[in-house]
Design a protein around this motif. Structure first.
Motif, PDB file in Angstrom:
ATOM      1  N   PRO A   1       0.830  -1.210   0.000  1.00 55.74           N
ATOM      2  CA  PRO A   1       0.000   0.000   0.000  1.00 55.74           C
ATOM      3  C   PRO A   1       0.865   1.261   0.000  1.00 55.74           C
ATOM      4  CG  PRO A   1      -0.800  -1.594   1.606  1.00 55.74           C
ATOM      5  CD  PRO A   1       0.526  -2.103   1.124  1.00 55.74           C
ATOM      6  N   THR A   2       0.414   2.261  -0.723  1.00 52.94           N
ATOM      7  CA  THR A   2       1.143   3.529  -0.780  1.00 52.94           C
ATOM      8  C   THR A   2       0.823   4.361   0.453  1.00 52.94           C
ATOM      9  OG1 THR A   2      -0.638   4.706  -1.910  1.00 52.94           O
ATOM     10  CG2 THR A   2       0.919   3.469  -3.289  1.00 52.94           C
ATOM     11  N   PHE A   3       1.509   5.493   0.579  1.00 55.42           N
ATOM     12  CA  PHE A   3       1.223   6.397   1.691  1.00 55.42           C
ATOM     13  C   PHE A   3      -0.206   6.935   1.594  1.00 55.42           C
ATOM     14  CE2 PHE A   3       5.758   6.272   2.191  1.00 55.42           C
ATOM     15  CZ  PHE A   3       5.949   6.469   3.555  1.00 55.42           C
TER      16      PHE A   3
ATOM     17  N   VAL B   1     -10.435   8.649   3.809  1.00 52.27           N
ATOM     18  CA  VAL B   1      -9.485   8.331   4.870  1.00 52.27           C
ATOM     19  C   VAL B   1      -8.738   7.052   4.490  1.00 52.27           C
ATOM     20  CG1 VAL B   1     -11.217   7.022   6.168  1.00 52.27           C
ATOM     21  CG2 VAL B   1      -9.199   7.934   7.355  1.00 52.27           C
ATOM     22  N   GLY B   2      -7.425   7.025   4.750  1.00 55.28           N
ATOM     23  CA  GLY B   2      -6.622   5.852   4.442  1.00 55.28           C
ATOM     24  C   GLY B   2      -6.873   4.710   5.403  1.00 55.28           C
ATOM     25  N   ASN B   3      -6.278   3.565   5.090  1.00 56.19           N
ATOM     26  CA  ASN B   3      -6.475   2.358   5.888  1.00 56.19           C
ATOM     27  C   ASN B   3      -5.123   1.728   6.194  1.00 56.19           C
ATOM     28  OD1 ASN B   3      -7.158  -0.094   7.012  1.00 56.19           O
ATOM     29  ND2 ASN B   3      -8.372  -0.818   5.277  1.00 56.19           N
ATOM     30  N   PRO B   4      -4.586   1.922   7.414  1.00 58.69           N
ATOM     31  CA  PRO B   4      -3.262   1.374   7.742  1.00 58.69           C
ATOM     32  C   PRO B   4      -3.246  -0.137   7.903  1.00 58.69           C
ATOM     33  CG  PRO B   4      -4.246   2.424   9.665  1.00 58.69           C
ATOM     34  CD  PRO B   4      -5.154   2.711   8.509  1.00 58.69           C
TER      35      PRO B   4
ATOM     36  N   GLN C   1      -8.806  -1.495  -3.489  1.00 62.42           N
ATOM     37  CA  GLN C   1      -9.783  -0.632  -4.141  1.00 62.42           C
ATOM     38  C   GLN C   1     -10.326   0.385  -3.131  1.00 62.42           C
ATOM     39  OE1 GLN C   1     -12.944  -2.879  -5.985  1.00 62.42           O
ATOM     40  NE2 GLN C   1     -11.792  -3.108  -7.889  1.00 62.42           N
ATOM     41  N   TRP C   2     -10.515   1.614  -3.621  1.00 67.30           N
ATOM     42  CA  TRP C   2     -11.143   2.657  -2.812  1.00 67.30           C
ATOM     43  C   TRP C   2     -12.647   2.562  -2.998  1.00 67.30           C
ATOM     44  CZ3 TRP C   2      -8.933   6.814   0.110  1.00 67.30           C
ATOM     45  CH2 TRP C   2      -7.529   6.764   0.197  1.00 67.30           C
ATOM     46  N   GLN C   3     -13.393   2.484  -1.875  1.00 64.30           N
ATOM     47  CA  GLN C   3     -14.840   2.383  -1.929  1.00 64.30           C
ATOM     48  C   GLN C   3     -15.463   3.266  -0.845  1.00 64.30           C
ATOM     49  OE1 GLN C   3     -16.213  -1.651  -1.676  1.00 64.30           O
ATOM     50  NE2 GLN C   3     -15.337  -2.237  -3.655  1.00 64.30           N
ATOM     51  N   PRO C   4     -16.691   3.783  -1.081  1.00 61.94           N
ATOM     52  CA  PRO C   4     -17.370   4.592  -0.049  1.00 61.94           C
ATOM     53  C   PRO C   4     -18.068   3.690   0.970  1.00 61.94           C
ATOM     54  CG  PRO C   4     -18.692   4.528  -2.045  1.00 61.94           C
ATOM     55  CD  PRO C   4     -17.434   3.769  -2.352  1.00 61.94           C
TER      56      PRO C   4
ATOM     57  N   TRP D   1     -14.875   7.723   1.549  1.00 64.12           N
ATOM     58  CA  TRP D   1     -14.104   6.790   0.745  1.00 64.12           C
ATOM     59  C   TRP D   1     -12.906   6.271   1.534  1.00 64.12           C
ATOM     60  CZ3 TRP D   1     -14.855   5.276  -4.458  1.00 64.12           C
ATOM     61  CH2 TRP D   1     -15.981   5.842  -5.078  1.00 64.12           C
ATOM     62  N   SER D   2     -12.631   4.976   1.373  1.00 63.54           N
ATOM     63  CA  SER D   2     -11.488   4.361   2.047  1.00 63.54           C
ATOM     64  C   SER D   2     -11.063   3.130   1.263  1.00 63.54           C
ATOM     65  CB  SER D   2     -11.874   3.969   3.480  1.00 63.54           C
ATOM     66  OG  SER D   2     -10.750   3.450   4.173  1.00 63.54           O
ATOM     67  N   PRO D   3      -9.769   2.799   1.255  1.00 66.03           N
ATOM     68  CA  PRO D   3      -9.315   1.614   0.517  1.00 66.03           C
ATOM     69  C   PRO D   3      -9.461   0.344   1.353  1.00 66.03           C
ATOM     70  CG  PRO D   3      -7.427   2.775   1.399  1.00 66.03           C
ATOM     71  CD  PRO D   3      -8.636   3.572   1.801  1.00 66.03           C
ATOM     72  N   ILE D   4      -9.829  -0.751   0.698  1.00 64.90           N
ATOM     73  CA  ILE D   4      -9.913  -2.047   1.350  1.00 64.90           C
ATOM     74  C   ILE D   4      -9.393  -3.126   0.397  1.00 64.90           C
ATOM     75  CG2 ILE D   4     -11.853  -1.457   2.869  1.00 64.90           C
ATOM     76  CD1 ILE D   4     -13.718  -2.784   0.885  1.00 64.90           C
ATOM     77  N   ASN D   5      -8.973  -4.246   0.984  1.00 68.03           N
ATOM     78  CA  ASN D   5      -8.605  -5.420   0.178  1.00 68.03           C
ATOM     79  C   ASN D   5      -9.876  -6.211  -0.099  1.00 68.03           C
ATOM     80  OD1 ASN D   5      -5.955  -5.245   2.274  1.00 68.03           O
ATOM     81  ND2 ASN D   5      -5.475  -5.499   0.119  1.00 68.03           N
TER      82      ASN D   5
END
Length: 618
Positions: free
Chosen positions: A410-412, A423-426, A463-466, A472-476
């Motif tokens: 994952p990127t920054f 918001v990102g997802n660590p 993928q980024w999804q709402p 919006w946030s990315p999830i696997n």
């Protein structure tokens, strides 16, 4: 984690010590910037873009690769962001490698090909297939390689180019290089600006408003060859590249824009090589800086800032047991920091160990085994393994195979973004993919034919999804499958003083979202290119044609951008061509048939346009 990084540092030191055992080798006039590209691509499709192709193209790397490779580019209008899709993968799954190191953005995970100038490099290669084991995160669908070679015994030469084209487009490049038996230096500038105010075809007085751009690329390369008392040969190299870009982001057919964007990127790489007949050692140290400012209104000073700094240390040791067996070990450590208006300030440490074994078992059969273990702070990275072979079936035929596991961390932005509405997802997991390809190549005299089939399966696609609140946030979540075939032809015919070169490539690509059973967005099922060049004395002419199939713009495949076919023609003439001096004039017509086409929905490209260019070398 600290103990793991300490282990990698100790391995680097041990490899450096081992580099002292060897004898002198006879050096070539040209030292390649990334020797492992050709030495460790067994079973992989590797294509070199010729110098003549680069020189007759405009400076942006997007234009060169779109017309001379099967890579598909999504470009938000000329001068806008241009991202690559290689074998149906997304932009973050295509790596750009500069003098042997991966330079994809630490913020977005991809490279904007409109910020890369084709004029600044001696080598431009396209490597199809997975390359994460050698080149790290993101080299899933393929990689593009940019190299600056060190050339000894070439004396002094200078090349200056000036050009003018439609929409008040102005080009200027200059490069000077000097070398003798043990010293090399070059410096170059590449400048381009354009009003970019072309008319939208098939509309009533609509223009590409707010599309102006200007950019400057500067390079500096140096090499020094020395011998010590033990009669060993050492090479010291320095590579530097600075990019400064200012551009406005034009609107679409349906919405105006007054966005602005500034890029400030620098790359500096220092290299020490210990060159020998049986042992080669290469130590790299790099500093890579990227910064952007985004202006929602380019008439004000209000902007969003983002930047990252990366420090890299890399040691590559190659030992030849004999002329048919070769072992390469690579150790690397990275320290990366990032911050910005929408990115939580943070750092990331990475380390990796790579082992490459290559052996020629017989005169007909060569194989290679590759392995990589990555250590990334905060993520569990997979162990990567790959293998390939090349087998000469007969005098003119070669059968190849390559299979590997690849990855993307994952990127920054993926992990730490904190902007409005997203918001990102660590807690993301790295993407992993399995790829395999098989090919058959025929090479005989002046004809080369190649055919390849490939398959890629990716797990934990990011993928980024709402969510239910619209954030919006990315999830696997998504898995994808990619498969297809690629064909290539190169033919040269010489008839007296006439030389005709024909190149053709075709790619059929299916890239599906496994859960939906639908083609991924912006992946054309078909792309084909054809180029014909004719040389007669001082006169050269060429035609380039490109066909791209339709692409879907929604995940349910209900909306699409139509396919298109475009052609470019050009001619050049050497007014003066004598020893040490060359004066050339060139004219080019882009989009010869005035085709109305788009690569991104609602963003038209220019109709027929022109470029005049003069180049002098002395």
């Amino acid at each position: 984690m600290k103990h793991r990084f300490l282990f990698i540092v100790v391995v680097l030191c041990a490899l450096t010590t081992a580099a002292q055992i060897d004898t002198l080798q006879v050096l070539p006039e040209v030292i390649l910037s990334d020797s492992k590209l050709k030495n460790h691509s067994v079973g992989i499709a590797l294509e070199k873009i010729s110098d003549s192709t680069i020189q007759r193209s405009r400076t942006a790397l997007t234009k060169v690769l779109r017309a001379n490779s099967t890579i598909y580019f999504r470009e938000n209008g000329p001068g806008g962001v241009a991202s690559a899709s290689f074998r149906g993968t997304n932009a973050a799954q295509t790596a750009v490698v500069w003098n042997g190191i991966n330079i994809n953005s630490q913020l977005t995970g991809q490279s904007d090909f409109n910020t890369l100038s084709s004029k600044n490099y001696d080598q431009l290669d396209v490597r199809a297939g997975g390359g994460s084991i050698i080149y790290g995160s993101g080299a899933v669908g393929g990689s593009v390689h940019l190299g600056n070679d060190i050339r000894f015994n070439k004396g002094l030469s200078t090349t200056v180019t000036a050009g003018y084209g439609s929409f008040d487009t102005q080009l200027a490049t200059a490069k000077t290089q000097f070398s003798n038996t043990n010293f090399y230096i070059d410096a170059g500038l590449d400048y381009q600006r354009s009003e970019n105010d072309f008319e939208y075809l098939d509309t009533e007085n609509q223009f590409n408003e707010n599309g102006q751009y200007d950019n400057l690329n500067a390079i500096f390369n140096m090499g020094y060859l020395l011998k010590n008392k033990g009669n060993r040969t050492h090479l010291l190299k320095l590579h530097h590249n600075t990019y400064v870009g200012n551009r406005n982001f034009s609107g679409t057919l349906t919405a105006p824009s007054n966005d602005g964007y500034e890029d400030r990127n620098t790359r500096t790489l220092a290299v020490w090589e210990n060159l020998g007949t049986r042992f080669n050692g290469k130590l790299r140290a790099a500093h890579i800086f990227e910064q952007f400012r985004y202006f929602a209104n380019n008439q004000t000073d209000d902007n969003d800032l983002g930047k990252s700094i990366r420090y890299l240390a890399n040691y590559e040791a190659t030992y030849k047991l004999d002329r048919k067996k070769e072992l390469t070990v690579i150790g690397e450590v990275n320290h990366i920091s990032a911050a910005g208006a929408s990115i939580v300030a943070t750092t990331r440490n990475q380390g990796s160990i790579v082992a490459l074994w290559k052996q020629q078992l017989t005169n007909q059969f060569t194989y290679e085994i590759q392995a990589r273990q990555e250590l990334v702070e905060g993520f569990d990275s997979p162990f990567l393994l790959g293998a390939g072979f090349a087998y000469a079936l007969a005098k003119a035929y070669t059968l190849t195979f390559n299979g590997s596991k690849n990855y993307r961390i994952p990127t920054f932005n993926d992990a730490y973004w904190s902007g409005p509405g997203a918001v990102g997802n660590p807690d993301l997991k790295p993407e992993t993919s399995i790829q395999a390809e098989i090919g058959l190549k025929r090479t005989r005299k002046n004809l080369t034919l190649g055919l390849r089939g490939f398959y890629i399966n990716t797990d934990d696609l990011i993928q980024w999804q709402p969510n239910l609140s619209g954030i919006w946030s990315p999830i696997n979540i998504a898995d994808s499958e990619h498969y297809g075939i690629e064909g290539a032809l190169d033919y040269t015919a010489i008839m007296g003083s006439h030389k005709v070169t024909t190149t053709a490539q075709y790619a059929y690509t299916q890239a599906e979202d496994v859960a939906r059973g639908k083609q991924l967005i912006y992946v054309p099922a078909h792309k084909a290119i054809l180029g014909i060049a004719h040389n007669y004395g001082r006169l050269s002419s060429y035609v380039q044609t490109t066909f791209v199939d339709r692409v879907f713009t929604t995940t349910d495949n209900t909306a699409q951008v139509d396919g298109y076919a475009i052609a470019h023609i050009g001619t050049s003439y050497d007014i003066l061509h004598k020893q040490g001096t060359k004066l050339q004039v060139m004219a080019r017509v882009n989009n010869l048939f005035n085709t109305n086409y788009q690569t991104v929905a609602f963003r038209p490209n220019p109709g027929r346009n022109f470029l005049l260019q003069t180049t002098i070398t002395f």
